[in-house]
Scaffold this active site. Structure first.
Site, PDB file in Angstrom:
ATOM      1  N   LYS A 195      46.314  31.791  35.194  1.00 27.85           N
ATOM      2  CA  LYS A 195      44.905  31.720  35.602  1.00 27.85           C
ATOM      3  C   LYS A 195      44.515  30.270  35.958  1.00 27.85           C
ATOM      4  CE  LYS A 195      44.620  36.093  35.096  1.00 27.85           C
ATOM      5  NZ  LYS A 195      43.972  36.992  34.170  1.00 27.85           N
TER       6      LYS A 195
HETATM    7  C1  LIG Z   1      43.802  38.235  33.385  1.00 25.61           C
HETATM    8  C2  LIG Z   1      42.670  39.189  33.572  1.00 25.61           C
HETATM    9  C3  LIG Z   1      41.993  39.764  32.490  1.00 25.61           C
HETATM   10  C4  LIG Z   1      42.448  39.627  31.066  1.00 25.61           C
HETATM   11  O1  LIG Z   1      42.609  38.336  30.647  1.00 25.61           O
HETATM   12  P1  LIG Z   1      43.628  38.010  29.429  1.00 25.61           P
HETATM   13  O2  LIG Z   1      43.328  36.578  29.123  1.00 25.61           O
HETATM   14  O3  LIG Z   1      45.011  38.226  29.938  1.00 25.61           O
HETATM   15  O4  LIG Z   1      43.281  38.921  28.303  1.00 25.61           O
HETATM   16  C5  LIG Z   1      40.891  40.550  32.760  1.00 25.61           C
HETATM   17  N1  LIG Z   1      40.485  40.789  34.022  1.00 25.61           N
HETATM   18  C6  LIG Z   1      41.132  40.277  35.082  1.00 25.61           C
HETATM   19  C7  LIG Z   1      40.614  40.582  36.457  1.00 25.61           C
HETATM   20  C8  LIG Z   1      42.255  39.480  34.888  1.00 25.61           C
HETATM   21  O5  LIG Z   1      42.920  39.013  35.952  1.00 25.61           O
END
Ligand SMILES: *Cc1c(COP(=O)(O)O)cnc(C)c1O
Length: 396
Positions: A195
């Site tokens: 991310k």
């Molecule tokens: C990565 C992601 C999540 C969840 O995040 P985590 O930190 O992996 O729990 C939720 N929604 C979207 C659109 C994502 O890309």
């Protein structure tokens, strides 16, 4: 024409280029090591410092950090009091967690379709899904592009329901100068390694509503109203658990890393935007592929770079092209299968084909190309050449 690696030719790269990757430098490492030598490994001063830096960079009053993006979305649902009988509208084109958090609270996710050019949730589809049970909408800034919150706001304000942003892709993005985080009632972020910034695992919710922030802070600490450091400061030992919460805390080690990463975010976004521009230049006029459309006035943070295949001009399907690109050493991926196609949703909610036709058609044609801030010009050129090579092989 060159022989594809899939059919025995020489691959574009020897080593696989992954689709996403974190960037950790010495300043990040120093920030974490300093915490390791300090008195507080969790619920210490770095939690507040990271929360303050997040609320400043998103122009919001409050930021609440949690142990993952999923925990952040869950906290947002808890904050709104979502429960059995409630419906929450989510786009079909997202990661499963966006819908799962509604189910955690006993609510029902209702799937809305997306715009065919941006793959962002379509406000018209949202409006059509609203019933007297609808309590909230979770809009997803797919790929890192902010949704049309103005149009969504018009729909949710009319129906008196809450507007939540899943900004797990879009930290560092903006719409006409307003940062992501401040565009909805609440915005959830993820700090997973692929991310925009990372804390290993981690997440946050930003909001301008202090009462919601307070509820979410209680929720992340078992439903207990004070944390250890607050009790120490006040010289009291007693505490009260007022609601059923979870241990969704983010450690000081992670908050120090997040704080350090947040300082680097503008550079990360600039690199991602530069790579996306190179891709746009290469693919805008390449027959057989189409980049996604970008809304006017937005600053896109480019968490991912999906292209759509023009399947009627190609002799291979998406999965064949994914295999061909991977054989060339390009670690492509697919974001996303419509959530309601997952076995759990089919079995629990009876969902299936026909629910969101735009998302279903897009899914058949989507390929995500590698994109991360430390990609070199040579890496980008490898991706471009491999895509051109593979597309020209299958073009009819
Ligand atoms: C990565 C992601 C999540 C969840 O995040 P985590 O930190 O992996 O729990 C939720 N929604 C979207 C659109 C994502 O890309």
């Amino acid at each position: 024409m060159q022989t594809l690696a899939l059919y025995g030719g020489t691959p574009q790269r020897d080593r696989l280029l992954h689709y996403g990757r974190h960037s950790i430098d010495d300043s990040d490492i120093r920030a974490v090591v300093a915490v390791l030598r300090s008195d507080w490994l969790t619920t210490g001063p770095h939690v507040e410092a990271f929360e303050q830096a997040l609320s400043e960079s998103t122009a919001t009053r409050e930021a609440v950090v949690l142990s993952s993006g999923t925990a952040a979305l869950h906290a947002a649902m808890f904050g709104l009091g979502i429960g059995p009988g409630d419906e929450v509208i989510v786009p079909a084109m997202t990661f499963a967690a966006t819908a799962n958090v509604v189910v955690y609270q006993g609510g029902t996710p209702v799937f809305a379709d997306v715009d065919p050019e941006t793959l962002l949730v379509d406000p018209t589809s949202v409006e059509a899904r609203i019933t007297e049970r609808t309590r909230a909408v979770i809009a997803v800034d797919y790929a890192g592009q902010p949704c049309d919150y103005e149009a969504l706001r018009a729909v949710t304000a009319d129906a008196q329901i809450s507007l939540v942003a899943d900004g797990c892709h879009s930290l560092g993005g903006a719409d006409r100068g307003r940062p992501v985080g401040s565009l909805a009632d609440m915005t959830a972020f993820s700090f997973h390694p692929v991310k925009p910034i990372t804390t290993g695992e981690g997440g946050a919710v930003t909001t301008d509503d202090p009462a919601l922030a307070k509820r979410m802070r209680t929720f992340r600490n078992h439903g207990i109203t004070t944390d250890h450091r607050e009790r120490l400061k006040a010289g009291v030992h007693g505490y009260d658990m007022v609601e059923l919460g979870y241990n969704y805390r983010l450690t000081d080690l992670q908050c120090a890393l997040g704080w350090s990463q947040l300082r680097r975010l503008p550079d990360f976004v600039a690199s991602r935007q530069r790579i996306a521009r190179e891709y746009n230049d290469a693919f805008s006029n390449l027959p057989g592929v189409r980049p996604l459309a970008i809304r006017r006035g937005v600053s896109h943070s480019y968490h991912i770079y999906p292209i759509r295949l023009e399947l009627d001009r190609l002799s291979g399907d998406r999965d064949t092209l994914v295999s061909a690109l991977r054989a060339e050493g390009i670690g492509v991926n697919v974001h996303y299968i419509p959530v309601y196609f997952h076995t759990y949703y089919r079995e629990r909610f009876g969902t299936g084909a026909g629910l969101c036709r735009v998302a279903e058609a897009a899914y058949q044609a989507l390929i995500t190309l590698p994109l991360f801030s430390e990609m070199s010009t040579a890496d980008t050129a490898d991706v471009v050449q491999a895509v051109q090579k593979v597309i020209s092989h299958y073009l009819v």
